[in-house]
Design a protein around this motif. Structure first.
Motif, PDB file in Angstrom:
ATOM      1  N   THR A 150       0.852  -0.980  -0.012  1.00  0.00           N
ATOM      2  CA  THR A 150      -0.033   0.163  -0.056  1.00  0.00           C
ATOM      3  C   THR A 150       0.920   1.303   0.087  1.00  0.00           C
ATOM      4  OG1 THR A 150       0.298   0.030   2.248  1.00  0.00           O
ATOM      5  CG2 THR A 150      -1.819  -1.061   1.451  1.00  0.00           C
ATOM      6  N   GLN A 201       2.947   1.717   3.298  1.00  0.00           N
ATOM      7  CA  GLN A 201       3.882   0.666   3.619  1.00  0.00           C
ATOM      8  C   GLN A 201       5.126   0.687   2.536  1.00  0.00           C
ATOM      9  OE1 GLN A 201       1.204  -2.608   4.667  1.00  0.00           O
ATOM     10  NE2 GLN A 201       2.814  -2.884   6.181  1.00  0.00           N
ATOM     11  N   GLY A 218      -0.877  -6.140   4.462  1.00  0.00           N
ATOM     12  CA  GLY A 218      -2.115  -6.813   4.991  1.00  0.00           C
ATOM     13  C   GLY A 218      -2.806  -7.515   3.936  1.00  0.00           C
ATOM     14  N   GLY A 219      -4.177  -7.737   4.172  1.00  0.00           N
ATOM     15  CA  GLY A 219      -4.891  -8.532   3.367  1.00  0.00           C
ATOM     16  C   GLY A 219      -5.139  -7.842   2.087  1.00  0.00           C
ATOM     17  N   SER A 220      -4.910  -6.323   1.955  1.00  0.00           N
ATOM     18  CA  SER A 220      -5.324  -5.816   0.894  1.00  0.00           C
ATOM     19  C   SER A 220      -4.127  -5.769  -0.098  1.00  0.00           C
ATOM     20  CB  SER A 220      -5.424  -4.134   1.227  1.00  0.00           C
ATOM     21  OG  SER A 220      -6.656  -3.798   1.962  1.00  0.00           O
ATOM     22  N   THR A 250       1.730  -8.630   7.097  1.00  0.00           N
ATOM     23  CA  THR A 250       2.145  -8.037   8.347  1.00  0.00           C
ATOM     24  C   THR A 250       0.923  -7.692   8.936  1.00  0.00           C
ATOM     25  OG1 THR A 250       1.771  -5.891   6.931  1.00  0.00           O
ATOM     26  CG2 THR A 250       3.903  -6.551   6.934  1.00  0.00           C
ATOM     27  N   THR A 251      -0.138  -8.053   9.033  1.00  0.00           N
ATOM     28  CA  THR A 251      -1.578  -7.941   9.827  1.00  0.00           C
ATOM     29  C   THR A 251      -1.889  -9.215  10.181  1.00  0.00           C
ATOM     30  OG1 THR A 251      -3.160  -8.077   8.153  1.00  0.00           O
ATOM     31  CG2 THR A 251      -2.414  -5.997   8.393  1.00  0.00           C
ATOM     32  N   SER A 301      -5.427 -13.661   4.958  1.00  0.00           N
ATOM     33  CA  SER A 301      -5.656 -13.877   3.671  1.00  0.00           C
ATOM     34  C   SER A 301      -4.595 -14.750   2.715  1.00  0.00           C
ATOM     35  CB  SER A 301      -5.625 -12.490   2.712  1.00  0.00           C
ATOM     36  OG  SER A 301      -5.924 -12.615   1.420  1.00  0.00           O
ATOM     37  N   THR A 334      -5.310 -18.517   2.220  1.00  0.00           N
ATOM     38  CA  THR A 334      -6.395 -18.776   1.596  1.00  0.00           C
ATOM     39  C   THR A 334      -6.701 -19.034   0.272  1.00  0.00           C
ATOM     40  OG1 THR A 334      -8.071 -16.875   1.284  1.00  0.00           O
ATOM     41  CG2 THR A 334      -7.657 -17.728   3.356  1.00  0.00           C
ATOM     42  N   ILE A 344      -9.016 -17.867  -1.664  1.00  0.00           N
ATOM     43  CA  ILE A 344     -10.115 -16.882  -2.029  1.00  0.00           C
ATOM     44  C   ILE A 344      -9.426 -15.726  -2.639  1.00  0.00           C
ATOM     45  CG2 ILE A 344     -12.462 -15.628  -1.177  1.00  0.00           C
ATOM     46  CD1 ILE A 344     -11.688 -17.743   1.175  1.00  0.00           C
ATOM     47  N   LEU A 374       8.106  -7.448  11.700  1.00  0.00           N
ATOM     48  CA  LEU A 374       7.379  -6.591  10.982  1.00  0.00           C
ATOM     49  C   LEU A 374       5.896  -6.202  11.299  1.00  0.00           C
ATOM     50  CD1 LEU A 374       8.228  -8.254   7.409  1.00  0.00           C
ATOM     51  CD2 LEU A 374       9.348  -6.573   8.475  1.00  0.00           C
ATOM     52  N   ALA A 400       5.129  -2.441  14.112  1.00  0.00           N
ATOM     53  CA  ALA A 400       4.626  -1.413  13.950  1.00  0.00           C
ATOM     54  C   ALA A 400       3.140  -1.313  13.699  1.00  0.00           C
ATOM     55  CB  ALA A 400       5.371  -0.888  12.131  1.00  0.00           C
ATOM     56  N   LEU A 401       2.538  -2.211  13.612  1.00  0.00           N
ATOM     57  CA  LEU A 401       0.940  -2.562  13.383  1.00  0.00           C
ATOM     58  C   LEU A 401       0.301  -1.667  14.585  1.00  0.00           C
ATOM     59  CD1 LEU A 401      -1.345  -3.705  11.600  1.00  0.00           C
ATOM     60  CD2 LEU A 401      -1.260  -5.458  13.170  1.00  0.00           C
ATOM     61  N   MET A 404      -5.313  -1.552  15.561  1.00  0.00           N
ATOM     62  CA  MET A 404      -5.497  -2.369  14.465  1.00  0.00           C
ATOM     63  C   MET A 404      -5.016  -3.902  14.860  1.00  0.00           C
ATOM     64  SD  MET A 404      -4.333  -1.569  10.663  1.00  0.00           S
ATOM     65  CE  MET A 404      -4.212   0.170  10.773  1.00  0.00           C
TER      66      MET A 404
HETATM   67  N1  LIG Z   1      -9.326 -13.419   0.472  1.00  0.00           N
HETATM   68  C1  LIG Z   1      -9.334 -13.788   1.907  1.00  0.00           C
HETATM   69  O1  LIG Z   1      -9.167 -14.947   2.180  1.00  0.00           O
HETATM   70  C2  LIG Z   1      -9.094 -13.009   2.926  1.00  0.00           C
HETATM   71  C3  LIG Z   1      -8.988 -13.055   4.193  1.00  0.00           C
HETATM   72  C4  LIG Z   1      -8.925 -12.029   5.436  1.00  0.00           C
HETATM   73  C5  LIG Z   1      -8.912 -10.716   4.766  1.00  0.00           C
HETATM   74  N2  LIG Z   1      -9.350 -10.351   3.462  1.00  0.00           N
HETATM   75  C6  LIG Z   1      -9.491  -8.900   3.056  1.00  0.00           C
HETATM   76  O2  LIG Z   1      -8.228  -8.270   3.564  1.00  0.00           O
HETATM   77  C7  LIG Z   1      -8.528  -6.869   3.667  1.00  0.00           C
HETATM   78  C8  LIG Z   1      -8.188  -6.398   5.311  1.00  0.00           C
HETATM   79  O3  LIG Z   1      -6.891  -6.886   5.238  1.00  0.00           O
HETATM   80  P1  LIG Z   1      -6.256  -6.148   6.538  1.00  0.00           P
HETATM   81  O4  LIG Z   1      -7.254  -6.239   7.713  1.00  0.00           O
HETATM   82  O5  LIG Z   1      -4.993  -6.889   6.707  1.00  0.00           O
HETATM   83  O6  LIG Z   1      -6.149  -4.527   6.423  1.00  0.00           O
HETATM   84  P2  LIG Z   1      -5.155  -3.929   5.227  1.00  0.00           P
HETATM   85  O7  LIG Z   1      -4.159  -4.717   4.393  1.00  0.00           O
HETATM   86  O8  LIG Z   1      -6.248  -3.278   4.270  1.00  0.00           O
HETATM   87  O9  LIG Z   1      -4.187  -2.825   6.051  1.00  0.00           O
HETATM   88  C9  LIG Z   1      -4.723  -1.592   6.600  1.00  0.00           C
HETATM   89  C10 LIG Z   1      -3.690  -0.618   6.699  1.00  0.00           C
HETATM   90  O10 LIG Z   1      -2.602  -1.109   7.526  1.00  0.00           O
HETATM   91  C11 LIG Z   1      -1.533  -0.912   7.028  1.00  0.00           C
HETATM   92  N3  LIG Z   1      -0.690  -1.983   7.564  1.00  0.00           N
HETATM   93  C12 LIG Z   1      -0.554  -3.300   7.327  1.00  0.00           C
HETATM   94  N4  LIG Z   1       0.241  -3.887   8.268  1.00  0.00           N
HETATM   95  C13 LIG Z   1       0.952  -2.698   8.745  1.00  0.00           C
HETATM   96  C14 LIG Z   1       2.037  -2.982   9.698  1.00  0.00           C
HETATM   97  N5  LIG Z   1       2.496  -3.907  10.289  1.00  0.00           N
HETATM   98  N6  LIG Z   1       2.445  -1.795  10.284  1.00  0.00           N
HETATM   99  C15 LIG Z   1       1.911  -0.799   9.940  1.00  0.00           C
HETATM  100  N7  LIG Z   1       1.007  -0.499   9.036  1.00  0.00           N
HETATM  101  C16 LIG Z   1       0.454  -1.661   8.630  1.00  0.00           C
HETATM  102  C17 LIG Z   1      -1.663  -1.158   5.525  1.00  0.00           C
HETATM  103  O11 LIG Z   1      -0.800  -0.340   4.791  1.00  0.00           O
HETATM  104  C18 LIG Z   1      -3.065  -0.518   5.424  1.00  0.00           C
HETATM  105  O12 LIG Z   1      -2.943   0.938   5.200  1.00  0.00           O
HETATM  106  C19 LIG Z   1     -10.129  -6.956   3.533  1.00  0.00           C
HETATM  107  O13 LIG Z   1     -10.284  -6.055   2.216  1.00  0.00           O
HETATM  108  C20 LIG Z   1     -10.345  -8.313   3.324  1.00  0.00           C
HETATM  109  O14 LIG Z   1     -11.699  -8.553   2.654  1.00  0.00           O
HETATM  110  C21 LIG Z   1      -9.294 -11.482   2.435  1.00  0.00           C
END
Ligand SMILES: NC(=O)c1ccc[n+]([C@@H]2O[C@H](COP(=O)([O-])OP(=O)(O)OC[C@H]3O[C@@H](n4cnc5c(N)ncnc54)[C@H](O)[C@@H]3O)[C@@H](O)[C@H]2O)c1
Length: 350
Positions: free
Chosen positions: A39, A42, A93-95, A116-117, A121, A124, A126, A154, A157-158, A162
């Protein structure tokens, strides 16, 4: 007892400092020119990964966004073609992992994921891509990262909030895997340990976010819970969260955090094995209540109202959930679902 268990073909490399294995793990996949994905927030981490990769990095694409917009996928594919990339490293993360999955689907190229979250995802098959405000999703083994490199350093920093909601999001995968129709002893063992790890680590992280031992335990729990999500069919909780998220554009992890104790209270009386496993993992006789108490202790959001849901939204959410079938250990009537949604909306105790 009878079951079918199909292991997903992923290599997992886990441990503090393991980011240093990125070049060797990338080369091991036969990737010679990786496009590093992240993103915008990051970018520094993505650039660090690219500099570690040296000649194995073809470039960095920092345009990953929530919900994997089709335009972002097109931009990333264009970038990959221009730099002659032959694989992807997704760090985030998941995005970000979601973008890598879409690219793998379109290009057939290998992906290495560095989560890093705690979303899970990376474990999977999916995928999802959003085009003209419609999210298309599917299951395809082609989108699985070939290797997942988990480095707890890693995740330090989360941000704390969150970390808490992302951890509860992970726990929800494990909870629903414990009563999934396609469960097995392997999944049950992973799910119970995943819940135990997260329930142990998250309160410690709330106190000391940089506690590396607790970060390590939480990431192990997230891996196990993500593996449960990848191996089973989810029930009412995930159906509700996806419906709420899709219809009302709610934040992903926070929605999971609010809904989980309510669905657990509804489902666990009909899923005794899951209830026992959760009681052991949480060290509590009433696991649904313990999940609510944990969410409280972690300062997680506890009501849908606070996430911006209006009471008048609830009937159409219920109608949408009931319109499409999904697996669940307890049949769900409109009356049940309306009552559950009201409890989650107004923060009534479970
Ligand atoms: N397909 C699947 O099986 C599956 C499973 C779970 C989630 N998802 C999808 O993943 C998305 C959510 O993912 P998420 O909750 O990981 O959030 P995200 O990936 O959207 O991250 C949220 C924010 O946190 C930041 N971030 C991430 N890790 C960080 C870290 N260690 N330090 C600082 N900042 C960090 C990211 O850059 C982003 O700005 C949703 O869209 C969801 O639908 C999909």
């Amino acid at each position: 007892m009878s079951f079918t268990y199909e292991a997903l073909p992923m290599r997992v490399v886990f441990g503090p400092g393991k980011l240093s294995a990125l070049p060797a793990e990338t080369a091991r996949l036969g990737v010679r020119r990786a496009l590093v994905l992240s993103t915008p927030g990051q970018r520094d981490l993505a650039e660090r990964a690219a500099s570690l990769l040296g000649d194995l990095a073809a470039g960095v694409f920092t345009g990953a966004r929530m919900h994997v917009p089709a335009t972002t996928v097109a931009d990333a594919l264009d970038r990959a073609a221009r730099v002659d990339a032959d694989g992807y490293v997704a760090i985030g993360g998941g995005s970000t992992v979601g973008l890598a999955k879409a690219l793998a689907l379109r290009s057939g190229r290998a992906t290495l994921a560095v989560p890093t979250t705690y979303a899970g995802s990376e474990m999977t098959p999916i995928w999802g891509i959003t085009d003209n405000a419609r999210k298309q999703t599917g299951r395809d083994r082609e989108v699985l990262p070939r290797t997942v490199l988990y480095d707890p350093e890693l995740t330090v920093a989360l941000p704390v909030q969150m970390s808490m909601t992302s951890g509860l999001n992970a726990m929800a995968h494990a909870v629903e895997a414990l009563y999934a129709p396609d469960g097995s002893p392997v999944v049950a063992a992973m799910a119970e340990q995943g819940v135990r790890d997260l329930a142990t680590a998250l309160p410690r992280l709330l106190e000391t976010p940089a506690d590396l031992a607790a970060r390590t335990t939480a990431l192990q729990g997230a891996w196990l819970s993500g593996a449960c999500l990848g191996a089973t069919t989810m029930g009412l909780h995930h159906k509700l969260c996806h419906t709420l998220g899709g219809m009302l554009d709610l934040p992903h992890a926070e929605t999971h955090a609010v809904v989980l104790p309510h669905v657990a209270a509804f489902n666990l009386p009909s899923a005794p094995a899951a209830r026992h496993a959760l009681a052991r993992a949480l060290g509590a006789a009433d696991p649904a209540r313990a999940l609510g108490a944990l969410a409280d202790a972690l300062g997680a959001p506890r009501d849908l109202r606070r996430l911006g849901v209006r009471e008048s939204d609830l009937p159409r959410v219920a109608a949408e959930v009931l319109a499409r079938p999904y697996s669940n250990p307890r049949p769900v009537t409109r009356t049940d679902l309306t009552a559950l949604l009201h409890r989650a909306w107004s923060r009534q105790a479970v």
